[in-house]
Design a protein around this motif. Structure first.
Motif, PDB file in Angstrom:
ATOM      1  N   TYR A   1      -5.521   5.343   2.460  1.00  0.00           N
ATOM      2  CA  TYR A   1      -4.141   5.180   2.922  1.00  0.00           C
ATOM      3  C   TYR A   1      -4.055   5.746   4.335  1.00  0.00           C
ATOM      4  O   TYR A   1      -4.449   6.891   4.585  1.00  0.00           O
ATOM      5  CB  TYR A   1      -3.179   5.915   1.986  1.00  0.00           C
TER       6      TYR A   1
ATOM      7  N   TYR B   1      -7.301  -0.423  -8.234  1.00  0.00           N
ATOM      8  CA  TYR B   1      -6.895   0.992  -8.190  1.00  0.00           C
ATOM      9  C   TYR B   1      -7.216   1.700  -9.506  1.00  0.00           C
ATOM     10  O   TYR B   1      -7.781   2.800  -9.523  1.00  0.00           O
ATOM     11  CB  TYR B   1      -5.401   1.079  -7.876  1.00  0.00           C
TER      12      TYR B   1
ATOM     13  N   LEU C   1       0.824  -1.205   0.000  1.00  0.00           N
ATOM     14  CA  LEU C   1       0.000   0.000   0.000  1.00  0.00           C
ATOM     15  C   LEU C   1       0.865   1.264   0.000  1.00  0.00           C
ATOM     16  O   LEU C   1       0.483   2.288  -0.561  1.00  0.00           O
ATOM     17  CB  LEU C   1      -0.949   0.003   1.202  1.00  0.00           C
ATOM     18  N   GLN C   2       2.019   1.173   0.627  1.00  0.00           N
ATOM     19  CA  GLN C   2       2.940   2.310   0.592  1.00  0.00           C
ATOM     20  C   GLN C   2       3.431   2.566  -0.834  1.00  0.00           C
ATOM     21  O   GLN C   2       3.541   3.709  -1.265  1.00  0.00           O
ATOM     22  CB  GLN C   2       4.127   2.049   1.528  1.00  0.00           C
TER      23      GLN C   2
ATOM     24  N   ALA D   1      -0.006   6.687  -6.367  1.00  0.00           N
ATOM     25  CA  ALA D   1      -1.200   7.547  -6.322  1.00  0.00           C
ATOM     26  C   ALA D   1      -0.817   9.017  -6.272  1.00  0.00           C
ATOM     27  O   ALA D   1      -1.492   9.865  -6.872  1.00  0.00           O
ATOM     28  CB  ALA D   1      -2.070   7.183  -5.112  1.00  0.00           C
ATOM     29  N   LYS D   2       0.260   9.328  -5.559  1.00  0.00           N
ATOM     30  CA  LYS D   2       0.706  10.722  -5.491  1.00  0.00           C
ATOM     31  C   LYS D   2       1.197  11.200  -6.862  1.00  0.00           C
ATOM     32  O   LYS D   2       0.983  12.351  -7.235  1.00  0.00           O
ATOM     33  CB  LYS D   2       1.799  10.881  -4.436  1.00  0.00           C
TER      34      LYS D   2
ATOM     35  N   MET E   1      -6.777   6.841  -4.938  1.00  0.00           N
ATOM     36  CA  MET E   1      -6.386   6.598  -3.545  1.00  0.00           C
ATOM     37  C   MET E   1      -6.387   7.915  -2.778  1.00  0.00           C
ATOM     38  O   MET E   1      -6.064   8.968  -3.334  1.00  0.00           O
ATOM     39  CB  MET E   1      -4.986   5.972  -3.512  1.00  0.00           C
TER      40      MET E   1
ATOM     41  N   TRP F   1       0.583   4.048  -2.685  1.00  0.00           N
ATOM     42  CA  TRP F   1       0.407   5.452  -2.303  1.00  0.00           C
ATOM     43  C   TRP F   1       1.407   6.349  -3.042  1.00  0.00           C
ATOM     44  O   TRP F   1       1.075   7.452  -3.473  1.00  0.00           O
ATOM     45  CB  TRP F   1       0.565   5.610  -0.795  1.00  0.00           C
ATOM     46  N   LYS F   2       2.615   5.822  -3.229  1.00  0.00           N
ATOM     47  CA  LYS F   2       3.618   6.561  -3.988  1.00  0.00           C
ATOM     48  C   LYS F   2       3.146   6.758  -5.431  1.00  0.00           C
ATOM     49  O   LYS F   2       3.268   7.850  -5.996  1.00  0.00           O
ATOM     50  CB  LYS F   2       4.952   5.797  -3.957  1.00  0.00           C
TER      51      LYS F   2
ATOM     52  N   GLU G   1      -5.691   9.763   1.299  1.00  0.00           N
ATOM     53  CA  GLU G   1      -5.162   9.630   2.654  1.00  0.00           C
ATOM     54  C   GLU G   1      -6.252   9.914   3.678  1.00  0.00           C
ATOM     55  O   GLU G   1      -7.146  10.729   3.447  1.00  0.00           O
ATOM     56  CB  GLU G   1      -3.999  10.607   2.831  1.00  0.00           C
TER      57      GLU G   1
END
Length: 239
Positions: free
Chosen positions: A233, A181, A6-7, A13-14, A193, A10-11, A195
């Protein structure tokens, strides 16, 4: 604490949210639409105001040329009459009549010229102010377009940079999560995604994230927002 996968997601997704932001900024790029609209209005006004001044100036120029023609003709007739060239009484009479006609024309033209001398200065002043406004707006439009071109180039460079980062960010993400996703991202305007904020809200839609969902996130499960369906996230330091 979010799982390693997931990390990584998240990277990614950013990066994707950065691409979305670049697209939005490019779409909202100001190329001077309002200035162009103002210019069109000023040009329309110039058709009337500037046109009036130009018409008056043209009329005055025509009258001054006509007056010069009358003066030249009167001088020629005068020279013929008193230079001994014309001796026939009928010719003399005709020339005298022509002199009277020319003098009346000259008087009428003088009246019109005096009127134009009164009308032309304020008309020219109004037209001049309008020309100044048009020139200023045109300068603003040129500067705005120049700025927009520079911004467009910067956005294109940023978009290219973010796109180049995407392949590396995809590594280590399972096809199943990636498929989930991508499906959410395509339905959600490019955002797949979000936060969980310090107030326990979904950062994408603002919906409050229930405690049971937070617990699932703590258990490193893949959980989506109940409202916008973004994959959530979560890290302990955020909530």
């Amino acid at each position: 604490m979010a799982s390693a996968e997931l990390q990584r997601l998240w990277k990614l997704a950013k990066i994707d949210s950065g691409l979305v932001e670049v697209r939005h900024r490019a779409a909202a790029l100001d190329v001077g639409k309002s200035i162009t609209s103002d210019l069109e209005k000023l040009h329309q006004e110039d058709v009337e105001v500037g046109g009036k001044a130009r018409s008056l100036a043209a009329d005055l120029a025509d009258l001054e040329i006509a007056q010069k023609g009358i003066e030249d003709k009167l001088k020629r007739i005068d020279k013929d009459l008193y230079g001994g060239k014309i001796v026939n009484s009928r010719e003399v009479e005709n020339l005298q009549k022509e002199i009277l006609i020319l003098k009346r024309q000259r008087e009428n033209n003088d009246e019109k010229i005096l009127m134009l001398w009164d009308l032309l200065p304020p008309a020219k002043e109004a037209a001049g102010k309008l020309e100044t406004q048009i020139a200023e707006k045109q300068k603003q439009l040129t500067e705005r377009k120049k700025s927009a071109i520079a911004m467009k180039a910067a956005l294109e460079a940023e978009f290219t940079k973010l796109n180049a980062m995407r392949p590396d960010a995809l590594r280590g993400i399972s096809p199943g999560i990636m498929s989930k996703y991508d499906g959410i991202r395509h339905r959600n305007g490019g955002i797949g995604m979000a936060e969980v904020t310090s107030k326990q809200n979904c950062a994408h839609c603002g919906t409050l994230v229930p405690e049971r969902t937070v617990q699932s996130l703590k258990d490193e499960k893949v959980v989506t927002c109940e409202s916008c369906h973004s994959i959530l996230y979560y890290t302990e330091g955020v909530v």
